[in-house]
Design a protein around this motif. Structure first.
Motif, mmCIF file in Angstrom:
data_model
loop_
_atom_site.group_PDB
_atom_site.id
_atom_site.type_symbol
_atom_site.label_atom_id
_atom_site.label_comp_id
_atom_site.label_asym_id
_atom_site.label_seq_id
_atom_site.Cartn_x
_atom_site.Cartn_y
_atom_site.Cartn_z
ATOM 1 N N ARG A 267 30.218 34.823 64.053
ATOM 2 C CA ARG A 267 30.420 36.283 64.539
ATOM 3 C C ARG A 267 31.613 36.191 65.574
ATOM 4 N NH1 ARG A 267 26.093 38.967 62.940
ATOM 5 N NH2 ARG A 267 27.324 40.395 62.283
ATOM 6 N N THR A 268 32.432 37.118 65.308
ATOM 7 C CA THR A 268 33.735 37.358 66.079
ATOM 8 C C THR A 268 33.891 38.790 66.828
ATOM 9 O OG1 THR A 268 35.047 37.786 64.412
ATOM 10 C CG2 THR A 268 34.848 35.554 64.875
ATOM 11 N N GLY A 269 34.699 38.847 67.796
ATOM 12 C CA GLY A 269 35.032 39.957 68.460
ATOM 13 C C GLY A 269 36.493 39.895 68.478
ATOM 14 N N ASP A 270 37.384 40.995 68.051
ATOM 15 C CA ASP A 270 38.750 40.884 68.107
ATOM 16 C C ASP A 270 39.358 39.323 67.575
ATOM 17 O OD1 ASP A 270 39.027 43.264 68.922
ATOM 18 O OD2 ASP A 270 38.995 43.033 71.092
ATOM 19 N N ASN A 271 38.654 38.908 66.798
ATOM 20 C CA ASN A 271 38.738 37.900 66.039
ATOM 21 C C ASN A 271 38.734 36.477 66.919
ATOM 22 O OD1 ASN A 271 40.012 38.818 63.646
ATOM 23 N ND2 ASN A 271 41.785 39.590 64.512
ATOM 24 N N ILE A 272 37.902 36.502 67.731
ATOM 25 C CA ILE A 272 37.704 35.412 68.876
ATOM 26 C C ILE A 272 36.211 35.355 68.768
ATOM 27 C CG2 ILE A 272 37.637 34.682 71.272
ATOM 28 C CD1 ILE A 272 40.002 36.884 71.648
ATOM 29 N N PRO A 273 35.820 34.078 68.400
ATOM 30 C CA PRO A 273 34.391 33.470 68.312
ATOM 31 C C PRO A 273 33.475 34.091 69.305
ATOM 32 C CG PRO A 273 35.861 31.689 67.843
ATOM 33 C CD PRO A 273 36.592 32.911 68.400
ATOM 34 N N ILE A 274 32.413 34.618 69.343
ATOM 35 C CA ILE A 274 31.310 35.010 70.141
ATOM 36 C C ILE A 274 29.873 34.218 70.034
ATOM 37 C CG2 ILE A 274 30.263 37.078 71.034
ATOM 38 C CD1 ILE A 274 32.567 38.642 70.576
ATOM 39 N N ALA A 275 29.504 34.210 68.702
ATOM 40 C CA ALA A 275 28.356 33.879 68.371
ATOM 41 C C ALA A 275 28.214 32.976 66.881
ATOM 42 C CB ALA A 275 27.410 35.093 68.483
ATOM 43 N N ILE A 276 27.129 32.497 66.805
ATOM 44 C CA ILE A 276 26.889 31.847 65.554
ATOM 45 C C ILE A 276 25.312 32.165 65.312
ATOM 46 C CG2 ILE A 276 26.661 29.887 64.118
ATOM 47 C CD1 ILE A 276 28.156 28.517 66.303
ATOM 48 N N SER A 277 25.013 32.658 64.198
ATOM 49 C CA SER A 277 23.775 33.031 63.435
ATOM 50 C C SER A 277 23.340 32.343 62.361
ATOM 51 C CB SER A 277 23.768 34.652 63.314
ATOM 52 O OG SER A 277 24.735 34.897 61.927
ATOM 53 N N TYR A 278 22.269 31.743 62.462
ATOM 54 C CA TYR A 278 21.561 31.135 61.344
ATOM 55 C C TYR A 278 20.489 31.885 60.808
ATOM 56 C CZ TYR A 278 23.636 27.677 63.891
ATOM 57 O OH TYR A 278 24.524 26.613 64.890
ATOM 58 N N SER A 279 20.607 32.348 59.509
ATOM 59 C CA SER A 279 19.629 33.707 58.999
ATOM 60 C C SER A 279 18.982 33.230 57.954
ATOM 61 C CB SER A 279 20.577 34.590 58.686
ATOM 62 O OG SER A 279 21.168 34.997 59.927
ATOM 63 N N TYR A 280 17.606 33.445 57.713
ATOM 64 C CA TYR A 280 16.755 33.687 56.443
ATOM 65 C C TYR A 280 16.302 34.863 56.192
ATOM 66 C CZ TYR A 280 16.135 28.470 58.025
ATOM 67 O OH TYR A 280 16.511 27.118 58.269
ATOM 68 N N LEU A 281 16.861 35.034 55.054
ATOM 69 C CA LEU A 281 16.242 36.349 54.323
ATOM 70 C C LEU A 281 15.028 36.157 53.110
ATOM 71 C CD1 LEU A 281 19.085 38.762 54.134
ATOM 72 C CD2 LEU A 281 17.387 39.049 55.679
ATOM 73 N N SER A 282 13.993 36.852 53.231
ATOM 74 C CA SER A 282 12.976 36.650 52.064
ATOM 75 C C SER A 282 13.671 37.160 51.005
ATOM 76 C CB SER A 282 11.635 37.420 52.523
ATOM 77 O OG SER A 282 10.979 37.597 51.435
ATOM 78 N N ALA A 283 13.622 36.425 49.725
ATOM 79 C CA ALA A 283 13.989 36.769 48.417
ATOM 80 C C ALA A 283 13.129 37.707 47.773
ATOM 81 C CB ALA A 283 14.235 35.312 47.263
ATOM 82 N N GLN A 284 11.895 37.608 48.357
ATOM 83 C CA GLN A 284 10.796 38.760 47.970
ATOM 84 C C GLN A 284 11.385 40.145 48.168
ATOM 85 O OE1 GLN A 284 9.164 36.680 45.709
ATOM 86 N NE2 GLN A 284 7.477 37.895 46.277
ATOM 87 N N ALA A 285 11.968 40.282 49.373
ATOM 88 C CA ALA A 285 12.404 41.630 50.047
ATOM 89 C C ALA A 285 13.775 41.797 49.557
ATOM 90 C CB ALA A 285 12.178 41.525 51.467
ATOM 91 N N VAL A 286 14.586 40.880 49.578
ATOM 92 C CA VAL A 286 16.012 41.010 49.268
ATOM 93 C C VAL A 286 16.489 40.066 47.961
ATOM 94 C CG1 VAL A 286 18.151 40.832 50.208
ATOM 95 C CG2 VAL A 286 16.353 41.434 51.687
ATOM 96 N N PRO A 287 16.400 40.684 46.882
ATOM 97 C CA PRO A 287 16.614 39.536 45.658
ATOM 98 C C PRO A 287 17.894 39.204 45.552
ATOM 99 C CG PRO A 287 15.156 41.447 45.179
ATOM 100 C CD PRO A 287 15.637 41.788 46.475
ATOM 101 N N GLU A 288 18.933 40.188 45.695
ATOM 102 C CA GLU A 288 20.201 39.515 45.808
ATOM 103 C C GLU A 288 21.060 39.637 47.232
ATOM 104 O OE1 GLU A 288 22.055 41.634 42.239
ATOM 105 O OE2 GLU A 288 20.536 40.676 40.919
ATOM 106 N N ILE A 289 22.324 38.835 47.123
ATOM 107 C CA ILE A 289 23.142 39.117 48.512
ATOM 108 C C ILE A 289 24.349 39.533 48.055
ATOM 109 C CG2 ILE A 289 24.116 37.737 50.175
ATOM 110 C CD1 ILE A 289 21.332 38.077 51.020
ATOM 111 N N ASP A 290 25.005 40.634 48.787
ATOM 112 C CA ASP A 290 26.365 40.889 48.449
ATOM 113 C C ASP A 290 27.256 40.190 49.483
ATOM 114 O OD1 ASP A 290 28.672 42.084 48.226
ATOM 115 O OD2 ASP A 290 28.136 44.094 48.996
ATOM 116 N N PHE A 291 27.648 39.206 49.202
ATOM 117 C CA PHE A 291 28.389 38.163 50.045
ATOM 118 C C PHE A 291 29.700 38.821 50.771
ATOM 119 C CE2 PHE A 291 26.654 35.288 46.958
ATOM 120 C CZ PHE A 291 25.991 34.360 47.921
#
Length: 251
Positions: free
Chosen positions: A131-155
């Motif tokens: 995750r960036t702000g003004d193209n400068i790194p601020i954070a890293i996120s590691y995410s899990y989404l339930s495929a039961q709730a979210v069948p498809e991802i819009d990359f």
């Protein structure tokens, strides 16, 4: 396209502020030092510093120098706001870079599966984003989404706003359970966030529930500690005796 010299100076100082190398209160290089470093005129340096001051990064004090004042995000825990909204609230352009994506079996992540109430036969979307702000790194996120709730991802949405993608799918945030802690960065995180080993990271672990109170998201986000402040408001319930006393005051 090559940056103009004043933009190069701004980027140099911004990067150090956003990474925490120049913390709030830090006095940056003098105009003379910046002139020598970038081989430019005083006018070019002044243009860069004034732009940083206008954007809220530094405070220029006549006769004393320029000092870092921000920006940093003050996030309220009273209501849910996305990373994108948090940064936009302080005038920073948010960004996101997808580093990894996997479609995995829930049985391979039993802790996550349990938190999201999934069976071993269910599946998870797993992705890592810078995750960036003004193209400068601020954070890293590691995410899990339930495929039961979210069948498809819009990359393409993962490069901007995951919340917007979910809202378009009629998945709305209702509540979340947070766990906040401080930690040191790993070697990989240091490289991605462009920080030193002594830089503290702020870990936000949370599980998010949709409008039907079903958990759908399990996330660990590691922020550069100097960039995020969480504001938490708490209250203490009055005992029955105290409540009676309070009522008596207004009789």
């Amino acid at each position: 396209m090559k940056q103009a010299k004043h933009e190069e100076i701004q980027s140099y100082i911004k990067k150090r502020i956003m990474s925490g190398s120049y913390p709030v209160g830090h006095q940056i290089e003098t105009e003379v030092q910046l002139c020598e470093k970038f081989k430019v005129s005083r006018q070019t340096v002044n243009k860069a510093l004034q732009s940083l001051a206008n954007d809220g990064y530094i405070d220029r004090k006549r006769g004393k120098g320029s000092f870092v004042i921000g920006p940093f995000v003050q996030k309220s825990m009273r209501r849910h706001t996305s990373f994108t909204k948090d940064l936009e609230s302080v005038g920073i352009k948010p960004g996101s870079r997808l580093l990894k994506y996997d479609y995995i079996s829930a049985k391979d992540e039993p802790e996550v599966a349990s938190a999201l109430r999934l069976a071993e036969s269910d599946f998870l979307h797993y992705f890592i984003r810078l995750r960036t702000g003004d193209n400068i790194p601020i954070a890293i996120s590691y995410s899990y989404l339930s495929a039961q709730a979210v069948p498809e991802i819009d990359f393409s949405a993962l490069s901007y706003s995951q919340d917007k993608m979910l809202q378009d799918m009629n998945i709305h945030h209702r509540r979340a359970i947070y766990q906040l802690s401080a930690c040191s960065p790993t070697e990989a995180q240091m490289k991605l966030l462009e920080i030193e080993h002594h830089t503290a990271l702020f870990r936000n672990h949370h599980i998010t529930f949709n409008q039907y109170d079903i958990p759908y998201e399990y996330v660990d986000t590691y922020y550069i500690g100097s960039k995020y402040t969480y504001n938490i408001e708490v209250s203490t319930e009055l005992s029955e005796v105290q409540e009676q006393n309070e009522q008596e005051k207004y009789k």
